[in-house]
Each structure stands twice: as structure tokens, then as C-alpha cells.
Design an enzyme around this catalytic site. Structure first.
Site, PDB file in Angstrom:
ATOM      1  CE  LYS A  58       1.830   9.312  -0.349  1.00 36.68           C
ATOM      2  NZ  LYS A  58       2.781   9.221  -1.460  1.00 36.68           N
ATOM      3  CB  SER A 275       5.911   8.299   8.062  1.00 32.59           C
ATOM      4  OG  SER A 275       4.664   8.937   7.917  1.00 32.59           O
TER       5      SER A 275
END
Lengths: 328, 93
Positions: A58, A275
Site C-alpha cells: 500500500k 492475503s
């Protein structure tokens, strides 16, 4: 080329903290033991995104969103950056916000892991905890509401609808994968959250290598434990979501991702988040059907932020046939 | 009776209800009652061996049952129990 290089060539007037220089250019690592059952002509590589300064993939969209906002005069004028996040995007906003003197307000589901909440507080972000029953979509609705109520106070970064999100991957992740594989990548696999990683990287790869296959994956059901990922049919669809490029996503069950994070830790020495486990499940599924190919996927973060889930890390698992040696 | 609060992604399986009233003296009783009332929810909460799936979080008040006695955690009349989705879980829009 890093995002910073791109911005500096476009304009060298933006004052940037040196942290920004280290965003992107993450290592591309081969899976060795986990790929033993594949065709000998098929390789699987992972982008180790925890090497970013904020600890996750991110950092790429957060930095690009902030830099674009500064460029357009939306930030750096005293307004607070506002967004909803399930954790990692907030950590990246808070990291660069702190470094650049930009105050950050985040709508976060109260169910976010205690590690994430602690990191956000450490970085000085203002947190608005939203109803845990509503998940990340509840946080989205809260951020929208705050943005509408106080446009004088907040600049709404809106990661789900901000083109600077997917463009970060178009500008950095995509070119890095081409360079690091010497243009030999044949398959790109990524999970869907905001869909920024998949959309931006895929767009760049398809422009450069029209024969490349891009494959998205999502959780197998609306109720799941794959933090950061969305089951698109039942979620608020991001504005940047490009359904035509996604096609039919692969589906990953949470338990398969849990088993894979243990295998990655114990067979590859890669201590990654849930994830990332899901990404490797999907990438190995794609690779198992190939006679020849170079499969690349993105591992969003490391395992540190999930340590409070003790049972996850105490699962029994030992490699069935230890393969000693080789390069580390 | 205990009130079980249902997260948005699971309301498809409870006829849209955000709260379900369940009976019993411990969490396992409450979940049995829930899955008897709404059988379609069962595979989302339990694996093939009948165990609670690892990412399913249940809170009695402020406390996660993982930090208490798991599905044997006692509940009493008037308790509010919350089923928590993974944080990127969806809302049916």
C-alpha cells in the site's frame, strides 16, 4: 524506475521526504520448495512488498495519491487526509503523512487487528472506529459521510475511486516485473481489494506484452478471513474496478490461505500475511496448469501484523520431504 | 435468551435479519440454535469436521471467545454476542 523518479522527472519542485525514495523496487523472489511439483519449465516468483518502508504494497498507492494531491493543491494546505482503510493503506498514509507533516484521519473497522490499530496510533493518525459488523464497507460509508459533512476540514483520498491508486502500479509494479523477469513474465496473478494492484499492473503488462495472461482472485465467499481482499459480488464495487479486465476471478478459501502462510514460513522462509498466502495458493493453481511459464504474484505484507492470531501460527506443518540446501 | 448480532455478509442467510434471538447456556448452544433456525449459514461458520472455522470471531460483550473458553464460553440471558466478519468483508449493496 521508482515512483519518485517518475515524479522528479515530471517536476522537481515537490519536496519529498527520503522515505519516498525507498517505495517500490521490491525484491522478486522465486518459490523453490513450493514449486517442486510444477513442470520443470514453470517458475513462480513473488514480489516481496513488505520491503516497502511502510511494510506493505500500500505504500505505492498511498505515496502516489499523496503526491498527486500535493501537486494539485489538495493537500499541504492544512487539510487532513481522510480515507477508509482496513489497515495497511492507513499505515502507509500515516507513515508518509507523518514524514510530510500532513495530518491523517482514518475510518477503520473496530475489528481491525490490535497490531494495526497500535501501529496507526504510534504514527499519530486520528482513528474513527466503525461498526465491526459492517466490515470495510462500513468504514467506506463513514468516510464518505465525514467528507460530505466537512469538506473544509478533510481532503477525501478515496482509495477505491482514486485513479492515482491503480496508476501507482502502472508506474512502478508493472515496469518492475517486466525488468526483473527480463520481459519473460507470462502470467500475472493478484488479489482484489481496491483492485488497484491488479488493474494498474495488468494494464502496464498488457500494453508491453500483449500475450501476457492476467488473473485476479477473490475470497470464495462473502464471509471470509482474507484481510484486505474483497468478495466483489457482495461488496461495494470500487470505482477503479475494471470488470472487463478481471474476467472470472479465481476463488480462494480462507483455510487454504492459512495453510499456505505456514508453508511459506516453514518451507520458503517467507513470513507473510494471510492475503500473501492466498496469492500463492492462486499463483500455484495457475502454475500447475502450465507446461511452461513464468508466473508472478504480489505478496502484500509480512506476518507481523497477524501475530495476535496465535492459533494461525501454531498450526502443525512440516515439509513431507525436506529438501536441504540450495541458494538462500 | 441471547441476542446474536449478524454481520452484513451473513445476513443473506438469515433472511436479512441483523439480530437473531438464540437460546442456550454457552456459545455452542447459541450457534446450534442459529444453524437450526438458518441452516444455510452453517457452512460459512463451520468446517466439514463441525469445528468453528478459524477466522470466525465471536465476541461476548467486549471479549473474544478465543480469549475465554472458545465455544464452551458461558452465556446468560440478555447477553449480546457479536459475529465479526473479516475486516474487508462485504456489504450487500
Amino acid at each position: 524506475m521508482t515512483l519518485l523518479d517518475f515524479r522528479l522527472t515530471e517536476s522537481n519542485t515537490i519536496p519529498l521526504d527520503s522515505l519516498a525514495f525507498h517505495v517500490g523496487d521490491t525484491p522478486l523472489l522465486p518459490l523453490r520448495r513450493l514449486s517442486r511439483s510444477l513442470s520443470p519449465r514453470t517458475r513462480v516468483f513473488v514480489k516481496a512488498e513488505w520491503f516497502n518502508p511502510g511494510g506493505s504494497v500500500k505504500d505505492r498507492p498511498a505515496l502516489n495519491i499523496i503526491q498527486n494531491a500535493i501537486l494539485h493543491g489538495d493537500l499541504g494546505n492544512g487539510k487532513r487526509l481522510l480515507d477508509s482503510t482496513s489497515g495497511n493503506m492507513g499505515i502507509s498514509y500515516a507513515t508518509f503523512g507523518a514524514a510530510l507533516g500532513i495530518p491523517v484521519t482514518l475510518a477503520v473497522p473496530a475489528s481491525a487487528s490490535s497490531e494495526r490499530i497500535s501501529i496507526l496510533k504510534a504514527l499519530g493518525a486520528e482513528l474513527i472506529l466503525t461498526d465491526p459488523l459492517e466490515g470495510s464497507d462500513g468504514a467506506i460509508l463513514k468516510a464518505r459521510e465525514l467528507a460530505a459533512e466537512r469538506p473544509d476540514l478533510y481532503w477525501y483520498a478515496n482509495q477505491y475511486n482514486n485513479d492515482a491508486n491503480w496508476q501507482a502500479h502502472y508506474l512502478s509494479t508493472g515496469p518492475e516485473i517486466i525488468r526483473q523477469t527480463n520481459g519473460q513474465v507470462t502470467h500475472f496473478v493478484a488479489g482484489l481489494g481496491t483492485s488497484g494492484t491488479f488493474t494498474g499492473t495488468s494494464r502496464y503488462l498488457l500494453e508491453q506484452l500483449p500475450d501476457v495472461n492476467v488473473i485476479a482472485f477473490q475470497p470464495d465467499a462473502p464471509f471470509h478471513g482474507l484481510e484486505g481482499l474483497k468478495h466483489m459480488p457482495s461488496a461495494i464495487k470500487p470505482g477503479i474496478y475494471d470488470e472487463s479486465m478481471v474476467g472470472t476471478p479465481l476463488e480462494v478459501r480462507t483455510e487454504a490461505a492459512h495453510e499456505m502462510v505456514i508453508r511459506l514460513a516453514r518451507e520458503e522462509g517467507l513470513f507473510v500475511g494471510i492475503s500473501s498466502g492466498a496469492a500463492v495458493v492462486a499463483a500455484l493453481q495457475v502454475a500447475s496448469e502450465l507446461d511452461e511459464g513464468v508466473v508472478v504474484t504480489v505478496l502484500p505484507d509480512a506476518g507481523y501484523k497477524y501475530l495476535s492470531d496465535k492459533k494461525l501460527w501454531e498450526q502443525d506443518w512440516s515439509p513431507t520431504s525436506p529438501d536441504v540446501g540450495g541458494d538462500v | 435468551m441471547t441476542t446474536l448480532r449478524i454481520p452484513t455478509p451473513l445476513r443473506t442467510y438469515t433472511g436479512g435479519k441483523s439480530e437473531v434471538t438464540v437460546g442456550g447456556v454457552k456459545i455452542s448452544d447459541a450457534l446450534n440454535d442459529l444453524t437450526t433456525q438458518f441452516p444455510a449459514i452453517k457452512p460459512h461458520l463451520f468446517n466439514e469436521s463441525g469445528e468453528l472455522r478459524p477466522f470466525v470471531n465471536l465476541f461476548v460483550g467486549e471479549h473474544n471467545i478465543k480469549d475465554l473458553q472458545g465455544v464452551d464460553t458461558p452465556i446468560k440471558d440478555g447477553d449480546k454476542v457479536m459475529l465479526i466478519p473479516s475486516i474487508a468483508g462485504g456489504r450487500t449493496s
